[in-house]
Design a protein around this motif. Sequence first.
Motif, PDB file in Angstrom:
ATOM      1  N   THR A  86      39.913  26.119  40.175  1.00  0.00           N
ATOM      2  CA  THR A  86      40.188  27.191  40.914  1.00  0.00           C
ATOM      3  C   THR A  86      40.549  26.132  41.828  1.00  0.00           C
ATOM      4  O   THR A  86      40.947  25.361  42.111  1.00  0.00           O
ATOM      5  N   LEU A  87      41.985  27.389  42.709  1.00  0.00           N
ATOM      6  CA  LEU A  87      42.967  26.487  44.000  1.00  0.00           C
ATOM      7  C   LEU A  87      42.684  27.815  44.577  1.00  0.00           C
ATOM      8  O   LEU A  87      41.664  29.050  44.868  1.00  0.00           O
ATOM      9  N   VAL A  88      42.149  26.251  46.212  1.00  0.00           N
ATOM     10  CA  VAL A  88      41.712  27.473  47.231  1.00  0.00           C
ATOM     11  C   VAL A  88      42.654  26.615  48.194  1.00  0.00           C
ATOM     12  O   VAL A  88      43.234  26.088  48.745  1.00  0.00           O
ATOM     13  N   GLY A  89      42.780  27.737  49.415  1.00  0.00           N
ATOM     14  CA  GLY A  89      43.366  27.262  49.845  1.00  0.00           C
ATOM     15  C   GLY A  89      42.773  26.310  51.155  1.00  0.00           C
ATOM     16  O   GLY A  89      42.010  26.480  51.618  1.00  0.00           O
ATOM     17  N   ASP A  90      43.556  25.764  52.152  1.00  0.00           N
ATOM     18  CA  ASP A  90      43.441  24.026  52.497  1.00  0.00           C
ATOM     19  C   ASP A  90      44.401  24.994  53.804  1.00  0.00           C
ATOM     20  O   ASP A  90      45.429  25.564  54.838  1.00  0.00           O
ATOM     21  N   ARG A  91      43.237  24.618  55.421  1.00  0.00           N
ATOM     22  CA  ARG A  91      43.687  24.664  56.661  1.00  0.00           C
ATOM     23  C   ARG A  91      43.982  26.287  56.523  1.00  0.00           C
ATOM     24  O   ARG A  91      45.717  26.692  57.882  1.00  0.00           O
ATOM     25  N   GLY A  92      43.541  27.956  56.429  1.00  0.00           N
ATOM     26  CA  GLY A  92      43.982  28.180  57.333  1.00  0.00           C
ATOM     27  C   GLY A  92      45.250  28.986  55.662  1.00  0.00           C
ATOM     28  O   GLY A  92      45.590  30.138  56.871  1.00  0.00           O
ATOM     29  N   GLN A  93      44.881  28.620  55.213  1.00  0.00           N
ATOM     30  CA  GLN A  93      46.406  29.217  54.132  1.00  0.00           C
ATOM     31  C   GLN A  93      45.260  30.009  52.967  1.00  0.00           C
ATOM     32  O   GLN A  93      44.202  30.305  52.947  1.00  0.00           O
ATOM     33  N   THR A  94      45.976  31.355  53.089  1.00  0.00           N
ATOM     34  CA  THR A  94      45.411  32.882  51.894  1.00  0.00           C
ATOM     35  C   THR A  94      46.744  33.470  51.353  1.00  0.00           C
ATOM     36  O   THR A  94      47.510  32.336  50.953  1.00  0.00           O
ATOM     37  N   THR A  95      45.908  33.372  50.632  1.00  0.00           N
ATOM     38  CA  THR A  95      47.590  34.413  49.008  1.00  0.00           C
ATOM     39  C   THR A  95      48.538  35.809  49.885  1.00  0.00           C
ATOM     40  O   THR A  95      49.408  35.960  49.283  1.00  0.00           O
ATOM     41  N   GLY A  96      48.524  35.773  51.562  1.00  0.00           N
ATOM     42  CA  GLY A  96      49.334  37.077  52.099  1.00  0.00           C
ATOM     43  C   GLY A  96      50.883  36.316  51.302  1.00  0.00           C
ATOM     44  O   GLY A  96      51.669  35.298  52.531  1.00  0.00           O
ATOM     45  N   GLY A  97      51.331  36.828  50.728  1.00  0.00           N
ATOM     46  CA  GLY A  97      52.765  37.329  50.438  1.00  0.00           C
ATOM     47  C   GLY A  97      53.258  36.185  49.137  1.00  0.00           C
ATOM     48  O   GLY A  97      54.343  35.711  49.231  1.00  0.00           O
ATOM     49  N   VAL A  98      52.257  34.967  48.842  1.00  0.00           N
ATOM     50  CA  VAL A  98      53.163  34.149  48.108  1.00  0.00           C
ATOM     51  C   VAL A  98      53.319  34.489  46.556  1.00  0.00           C
ATOM     52  O   VAL A  98      52.522  35.251  46.202  1.00  0.00           O
ATOM     53  N   GLN A  99      54.131  33.393  46.401  1.00  0.00           N
ATOM     54  CA  GLN A  99      54.521  33.603  45.188  1.00  0.00           C
ATOM     55  C   GLN A  99      54.599  32.516  44.612  1.00  0.00           C
ATOM     56  O   GLN A  99      54.617  31.413  44.732  1.00  0.00           O
ATOM     57  N   TYR A 100      54.277  32.456  42.964  1.00  0.00           N
ATOM     58  CA  TYR A 100      53.604  31.263  42.259  1.00  0.00           C
ATOM     59  C   TYR A 100      53.638  31.409  41.181  1.00  0.00           C
ATOM     60  O   TYR A 100      54.203  32.838  40.213  1.00  0.00           O
TER      61      TYR A 100
END
Length: 834
Positions: free
Chosen positions: A382-396
Amino acid sequence: MSGRVRLALCAYAATLLAAGALLPLVDESGWMIQATVLLALQSGAGALARRVPLARPLTIALQALVTLLALTVLFVRDFAVVWLLPGPEAFARFGDLFTAGYDDVSRYAIPAPATDGIRLMIIGGVLVVGLVVDALAVTYRSAAPAGLPLLALYTVAAGLSDGGANWLWFVLAAVGYLLLLLAEGRDRLSQWGRVFGGAPRGRGRQSSALDASAPAHAPVRTGRRIGVVALGVSLVVPAVLPALDGGLFDGTGSGPGRGSGGGGTISAVNPLVSLQDSLNQPTNREVLRYRTNAPDTKGMYLRIVALDRFDGTSWRSSERKVENVPDRLPEPSGLSPAVAVTEVRTNLSAAGSYKQSWLPMPYPATKVTIDGRWRYEPTGRTLVGDRGQTTGGVQYSVSSLVVRPTKEQLAQALAPPSELKREYTQVPDSLPDSVAATARRITEGSANDFERATKLQKWFAEDGGFTYNTQVRSGTGAAAITRFLEQKEGFCVHFSFSMAAMARTLGIPARVAVGFTPGTPQSDGTMSVGLRDAHAWPELYFDGIGWTRFEPTPSRGTTPEYAQEETPAGDTADPAQPETDTGAQPSQAPASPDACPEPERRLGECGAATPGDVEEQEGQGFPWTTVLFTGLGVLAVVLLLLLPLLLRIMARTRRLNALRAPAPPPPGSPGAAPPAGTPDGKQVTGTVTVPQDPAGTLAVWQEITDTAWDLGIVPDESLTPRRAAARLVTEGGLTDEPAAAVHRTARAVEEVLYAPDPRPVTGLAEDARLIRSGLREQVSTWVRLRALLLPRSSVRVMWALSERWSDLTDRWSPRRLPLDRLTSLLRRPTRQRG
């Protein structure tokens, strides 16, 4: 070994010994090797600069430049020009890494993970301390103040370790500092011989400073005293520092790491409450949209996290170490090459309102392309956000495997590894015996674990009489499972955790995955995933296939093909596919913009952007611009590296060409020489002799001196030409013709300098070449190569530029005092040698 080289080695060792105190702060020790190599480059640059010699400020500047280039190659080479020269993008990346490192320090517990930001802060800090120590102790020959940066380095390590710094690191740092002091004392004694000192004066007697019988306080003794004071301060300072807490400073940090030994871990999470809330939303607001080249999207489950620890009160995700996201993820554990797989690519886009730390991905992912601060947890893939990184609005973009095992492969799976089985079959003592008894009753007569798994799935989805209801009170503990088995009513959380618990009681490794079902097809070819597509399902482990999805929840998702029962011929009904309950089925259409709350609509966070086409190629045509600028950058670097060689060749050519005088005028013309053989003629050979150019003779002598300097014979400008020639012949090992050429050139120089009417001498250019060949024959290949590529005498160009700058500032600057001080620092030193 010279005293300055000994001092440089001791400064290098002292910095490394003090940096050892930082090792317990970081989970991995690989940064220490990198710091050792970079510190060696920095010290080597200082040693070469002092041997040239350069002015002291220039020596320090050269070391700082080498340090910057080394850090650029190590950390931001992808943003630098030809991976070496830092530009605006590289410095911006340095700033981002420093900010990220500062955040990591305040987030992770000790030992923290070796993130790029933390590595930059630690390695950069060690190099800065090393530069200061080298400058003070070696360049300026003052070792005692060099203890302050060493003390600061150890004090920081002791403070960050919250009093847990091992005494061994303190002893090593102290030993390094004392070695530095002793090396300086020995160097001073070697320069001055017997130390002048004053003995304690007795009554009625004065001792002279030159009294040889008076005991002297040598610098070694002074160094010992300074060392004792410094060691005492280093013991006291950490004790009186205020307590530091939070993140890396605290054993119970608030970040993803917990506990004194949990640095670099992801904390246990429980997403089940939000899952139930999502299922009960009045509108099915869109959270994700994706486009895939998979031929069938029925099995495109978007997995967020795996919950693998069952303690009797709840299912949670274990604390696992995380690492940087690799370019390609490792092969899935337990997957055999005999199993058919197909790799597909999926482009995903998250809505701005969907903000959580875990990244939804098809399982098992093999490659993830995403911007931002994300880290990889290998066990759960799995991938987890670091230092407050979230999925909001991301494209991947995610490449993943579609695994298609056969029923025979699953039925013939070997026993799982003992360690894996022990971890994933644990059940708490609080789990009632009735749960295990029910599991044995349901699977009675099964020949293997796969048959047991499919019978459990069929019992929950079809035969057990269970009802899907999202309004039932959530819960994943032993009591909730018991209540669910009795009342036979619940939603995906109850089905998945109950089946996983039962599988564990049968000895089948099991865990629960949380994420989304495939979603709903759209007219533009994309798939839309809404809040009501949130789901949980069990994953069971079969050796040779790996973690395998099952679907026990009725009316939700799809049952995998390998887990479906064989359909009898002529029977159109699929027993593995229960009939759906229209009352319990969530809405299949994403919410319209009107269903989005007004604040989020204003911020543009309603719905996800349309992902790109998976068939699009990233590059278009041949990148001529990139190739051109890369080529120019490489050419610039090559020219920069060859600059000393080019300057030296230009200087040699200019000096030897200075001997060429203009052609003589015709006989009888004004200024023509008398006829050959006359009393006024210089020669009687029938040719006209041109008087020797004094400047050309001196230029040739300068060339011979610089040639010897490049090959290791440092010039001594205090010697006369004759004595300089004798020294050159002796130290250069010259004999025969090269030795005669040296003396012949020295006599010509003496005549130019001292004779009122110097006699003409021919062939000085040939003599210079002969001497150069003789000197090169006496040295090794390495010395010849160094003299060719890094000639010491090329520093004269810097001296000349410094003098010209000084003349220019003296002539044009209205404020001469500050500039005079600056140019005096840049001028050639008079005492620094070697």
